[in-house]
Design an enzyme around this catalytic site. Structure first.
Site, PDB file in Angstrom:
ATOM      1  N   PRO A   1      42.199  30.063  47.410  1.00 27.75           N
ATOM      2  CA  PRO A   1      41.541  29.782  46.133  1.00 27.75           C
ATOM      3  C   PRO A   1      41.237  31.031  45.311  1.00 27.75           C
ATOM      4  O   PRO A   1      40.603  31.953  45.806  1.00 27.75           O
ATOM      5  CB  PRO A   1      40.230  29.104  46.578  1.00 27.75           C
ATOM      6  CG  PRO A   1      39.936  29.702  47.931  1.00 27.75           C
ATOM      7  CD  PRO A   1      41.265  29.968  48.563  1.00 27.75           C
TER       8      PRO A   1
ATOM      9  N   ASP B   1      37.548  29.107  44.313  1.00 25.95           N
ATOM     10  CA  ASP B   1      36.532  29.866  45.038  1.00 25.95           C
ATOM     11  C   ASP B   1      35.391  30.134  44.056  1.00 25.95           C
ATOM     12  O   ASP B   1      35.597  30.831  43.062  1.00 25.95           O
ATOM     13  CB  ASP B   1      37.160  31.180  45.512  1.00 25.95           C
ATOM     14  CG  ASP B   1      36.369  31.837  46.614  1.00 25.95           C
ATOM     15  OD1 ASP B   1      35.373  31.261  47.056  1.00 25.95           O
ATOM     16  OD2 ASP B   1      36.759  32.951  47.024  1.00 25.95           O
TER      17      ASP B   1
ATOM     18  N   TRP C   1      33.362  34.471  52.033  1.00 23.80           N
ATOM     19  CA  TRP C   1      34.616  34.401  52.797  1.00 23.80           C
ATOM     20  C   TRP C   1      34.574  33.247  53.797  1.00 23.80           C
ATOM     21  O   TRP C   1      35.615  32.728  54.194  1.00 23.80           O
ATOM     22  CB  TRP C   1      34.891  35.716  53.525  1.00 23.80           C
ATOM     23  CG  TRP C   1      35.328  36.812  52.601  1.00 23.80           C
ATOM     24  CD1 TRP C   1      34.623  37.936  52.262  1.00 23.80           C
ATOM     25  CD2 TRP C   1      36.547  36.888  51.864  1.00 23.80           C
ATOM     26  NE1 TRP C   1      35.335  38.694  51.367  1.00 23.80           N
ATOM     27  CE2 TRP C   1      36.519  38.079  51.104  1.00 23.80           C
ATOM     28  CE3 TRP C   1      37.660  36.058  51.769  1.00 23.80           C
ATOM     29  CZ2 TRP C   1      37.557  38.460  50.275  1.00 23.80           C
ATOM     30  CZ3 TRP C   1      38.700  36.441  50.929  1.00 23.80           C
ATOM     31  CH2 TRP C   1      38.647  37.624  50.207  1.00 23.80           C
TER      32      TRP C   1
ATOM     33  N   LYS D   1      42.654  48.778  33.887  1.00 24.60           N
ATOM     34  CA  LYS D   1      42.383  48.802  32.445  1.00 24.60           C
ATOM     35  C   LYS D   1      41.981  50.204  31.996  1.00 24.60           C
ATOM     36  O   LYS D   1      42.349  50.663  30.919  1.00 24.60           O
ATOM     37  CB  LYS D   1      41.272  47.806  32.112  1.00 24.60           C
ATOM     38  CG  LYS D   1      41.718  46.357  32.194  1.00 24.60           C
ATOM     39  CD  LYS D   1      40.571  45.425  31.840  1.00 24.60           C
ATOM     40  CE  LYS D   1      41.003  43.977  32.007  1.00 24.60           C
ATOM     41  NZ  LYS D   1      39.878  43.044  31.777  1.00 24.60           N
TER      42      LYS D   1
END
Length: 763
Positions: free
Chosen positions: A47, A86, A543, A619
């Site tokens: 996910p 998730d 997790w 970035k």
């Protein structure tokens, strides 16, 4: 007539038409319906978090995770492809903190936990639409109408069942341990999380003079964390190594390891004056219990209050001769080895650092963050004549992988899953998995399992699956495994449901929401003393959420028992290499704890996507590729083909537009233009292939050769994809298209141009 085919390479517009056709005609859904009675080939989708944007690496994971299930569907299997989200954890909380202008736990609690939780729930879906558009554009087929969502109560209830099973096996426990701790987030991290956040940093260490009691001499001890020195309660030597008492050229008498004398003291000497003179020699054990004066008064005062002996030499084999002086300083609150030595020698527990990572009022550095205190400690020690040296050193240091704060190793009471108790099972189950490449399963992942630590599963946070343990003041602890059990043991369950329904202006649905703060108000009756038990405040590591997806996506064992058993284990999963100690591990850990078997049979580990120079994309560097721009520029098929062919999937791929275009031209362009050539001449002759049958004996050698090449290509592609060899399958296709265009078509042009419709032209 065949539909006219443009010979331009503008595939993007054509892809949009196909995508539209798929949606309008529910092609994915029909493909699933067609296979509903066929044997199952199970794929688990790891996910993503929908509060973050997709990046170019997600194109790679999407195209690999789409292609293998697509191939297996073509081979006659039913391949369930349930998408998932998730939704819990620190990334969501940090996003909400930023949005609300909050900084840290205190401000969150001032704002109010309930509205903060609601903000988290909304934030989770910030980029959901973007992810769905992205997946559709890439050509990733999955059931996004009915996804599993880790914050749904049914999902959480399945996790509670799992945690109770682990509790019943006596593998879930509360322990006071040194844990990697993020002072900014105010919570410990698991070992697998720590492994994701290391950076190389340059810092100053400290070689410090500790005055020996009753002698005009000093122990020279070394530490890489000067901020822990106010909490010093002991020194440690190696019991079997040789130590010397020396008169140094700086006028001081020192005790330190013989092996490191020249390295540490050598710079004091000159041609006329030796750096040191050895006065006596000992083995480390001879120095044990030798006393020294406290470096900071606060540590001496703390030891006196606890009525424990401190400030003497201990001995342990963990002390090495590779760095420092052969004598290390011990602060049991701030290190695994320090803590062990503290227990062995019954040292006082001194922890002059608070939960924010600031030094406490007992020290001269009250309110200073630990890393900011380092230069101040060094400066003061130097002024007092206690600092011998502060050498610079470079090392890998762990930072919080979510908020980028330096972690500290910090003694805390936390909840752990005893993975060390099932290490042999983990290792054995791992050996049943087909790792692609095998070196990851045997090396990186296998070594991790061989050195496994207990899983620090609790988090001192808000937005997460609440830990399902209730505690009583009598000492009794109880694990709740379901909503039904909670209702049956709670005297105030109904009242809590009504209270929050009223506050949120909703109809009470009979069940409490399984999140904080709602669940925190539910008490249960202690089975031991009859008093009211309260839930512990922690939530669990997210997790554990994602690793529970094989059963929690079905609300097992409360529903869909047959479906889960039919779909477990998965035949195939795939994620990037950074999930080795993340999703890959959490899946295996939880499956081993509950079912003692591997939850997946085949796993393709993917390399990270780098820029064209092999640099990590970011970035801040300005080298990050926007996946939407890339898909619009080159098209999904060209990028898919690039990722299938650029390198072995587990190796890093250097994403470059010119390489994508080259692959598009050589393979897709060649194949498309070959078809366009056929359409052109078929339409000129009004040729309809359905009105003719193939007569093999009448074929020219060139025709037979091409059919033979096609059959061998089918065989090669099928064999390679059956064994998860993706570049090899692509190479076979590339080779066939090249041969078809450059040999068959080129040498058959005149046959197309023949007048009439003779047999050779039909062929």
């Amino acid at each position: 007539m065949y539909q006219k085919v443009d010979t331009n390479l503008n595939f993007v517009d054509r892809e949009k038409q196909v995508e539209k056709f798929w949606k309008e005609n529910h092609i994915f859904e029909k493909s699933m319906e067609d296979r509903k009675d066929d044997p199952t080939y199970m794929f688990y989708d790891g996910p993503p978090t929908a509060n973050g944007k997709p990046h170019i690496g997600h194109v790679l994971t999407r195209v690999i995770k789409d292609m293998i299930p697509r191939y297996r569907t073509m081979k006659g299997y039913m391949v369930p492809r349930k998408a998932g989200w998730d939704t819990h954890g620190l990334p969501v909380e940090l996003e909400v903190e930023k949005k609300l202008g909050l900084d840290g736990k205190e401000q969150i609690e001032e704002y109010g936990m309930e509205p903060f939780i609601q903000q988290c729930k909304e934030s989770v879906w910030k980029y959901k639409g973007m992810w769905e558009d992205f997946s559709s554009t890439v050509g990733f087929w999955a059931d996004m109408e009915n996804p599993y969502v880790t914050y749904h109560d049914d999902y959480i209830e399945s996790e509670w069942w799992a945690l109770k099973e682990i509790w019943n096996k006596k593998l879930l426990y509360k322990g006071f341990k040194i844990v990697p701790y993020c002072p900014r987030c105010g919570t410990p991290l698991s070992a697998q999380e720590v492994s994701q956040g290391y950076k190389t940093v340059k810092e100053r260490s400290a070689i410090v003079r500790f005055k020996v009691v009753g002698e005009d001499a000093y122990f020279l001890a070394w530490t890489t964390t000067p901020w822990t020195l106010p909490s010093n309660v002991a020194l440690c030597v190696n019991p079997t190594e040789v130590y010397c008492k020396v008169k140094a050229a700086d006028g001081y008498t020192y005790y330190m390891a013989e092996a490191l004398l020249d390295k540490v003291l050598g710079k004091l000497g000159s041609e006329e004056t030796p750096a040191y003179e050895v006065l006596e020699k000992y083995v480390g054990k001879d120095l044990e219990y030798k006393e020294y004066e406290p470096l900071f008064a606060c540590a001496g005062e703390a030891a006196a209050k606890q009525k424990k002996k401190a400030h003497f030499v201990t001995a342990d084999n963990y002390v090495t001769m590779s760095d420092g002086t052969g004598i290390v300083h011990i602060a049991p609150a701030f290190g695994e080895d320090d803590s062990r030595i503290g227990r062995n020698y019954e040292l006082p527990f001194v922890q002059f650092v608070d939960g924010k990572g600031d030094l406490t009022a007992e020290t001269p550095y009250a309110g200073k963050f630990v890393k900011d205190a380092d230069p101040l400690v060094l400066k003061d020690l130097d002024a007092e004549g206690k600092l011998f040296d502060a050498p610079k050193f470079e090392h890998d240091y762990p930072f919080c992988w979510r908020c980028d704060t330096p972690l500290i190793y910090y003694a805390r009471e936390s909840w752990f899953i005893k993975m060390t108790a099932v290490k042999d099972d983990l290792v054995r189950n791992n050996k049943t998995i087909n790792w692609i490449p095998a070196s990851i399963g045997e090396g990186r992942f296998g070594n991790w399992l061989e050195n496994i630590q207990d899983w620090g599963v609790s988090r001192n946070r808000y937005w997460g699956t609440p830990l399902n343990i209730w505690e009583c003041e009598c000492g009794c602890q109880h694990a709740i495994g379901s909503q039904a059990e909670l209702k049956s043991m709670s005297p105030n369950y109904t009242d809590v449901v009504k209270k929050y329904a009223k506050e949120m202006d909703q109809e009470a649905n009979g069940e409490v929401e399984l999140h904080r703060p709602f669940i925190d108000d539910v008490t249960i009756t202690c089975p031991k003393c009859g008093k009211q038990m309260h839930r512990v405040p922690e939530v669990i590591d997210c997790w554990f959420d994602s690793g529970s997806m094989p059963f929690a996506q079905h609300h097992y064992p409360f529903e869909n028992k047959e479906i889960f058993e039919k779909q477990f284990p998965a035949q195939f999963i795939s994620e990037a290499v950074d999930q080795t100690r993340g999703w890959f591990y959490s899946l295996l850990a939880i499956s081993t704890l509950l079912f003692n078997k591997a939850p997946y049979e085949n796993v393709i580990v993917l390399g990270l996507v780098q820029d064209e120079n092999g640099q990590k994309m970011s970035k801040s560097k300005g080298n990050a590729v926007d996946p939407f721009d890339a898909l619009q520029t080159y098209g999904a098929d060209a990028i898919r083909w690039y990722f299938y062919t650029s390198s072995a999937p587990w190796l890093p791929s250097r994403f470059a537009g010119k390489t994508v275009v080259e692959g598009q031209r050589k393979f897709m362009g060649t194949l498309w233009n070959t078809y366009a050539f056929f359409v052109l001449y078929a339409n000129i002759d009004n040729f309809d292939a359905t009105k003719y049958s193939l007569e093999y004996d009448k074929l020219a050698v060139m025709d037979k050769w091409l059919l033979s090449r096609l059959e061998s290509t089918v065989k090669a592609v099928d064999d390679n994809l059956a064994n998860y060899r993706i570049p090899e399958a692509a190479k076979a296709l590339q080779s066939f298209v090249d041969d078809m265009s450059n040999w068959y078509v080129r040498r058959s042009r005149e046959r197309f141009w023949a007048k009439g419709m003779e047999q050779d032209k039909i062929n």
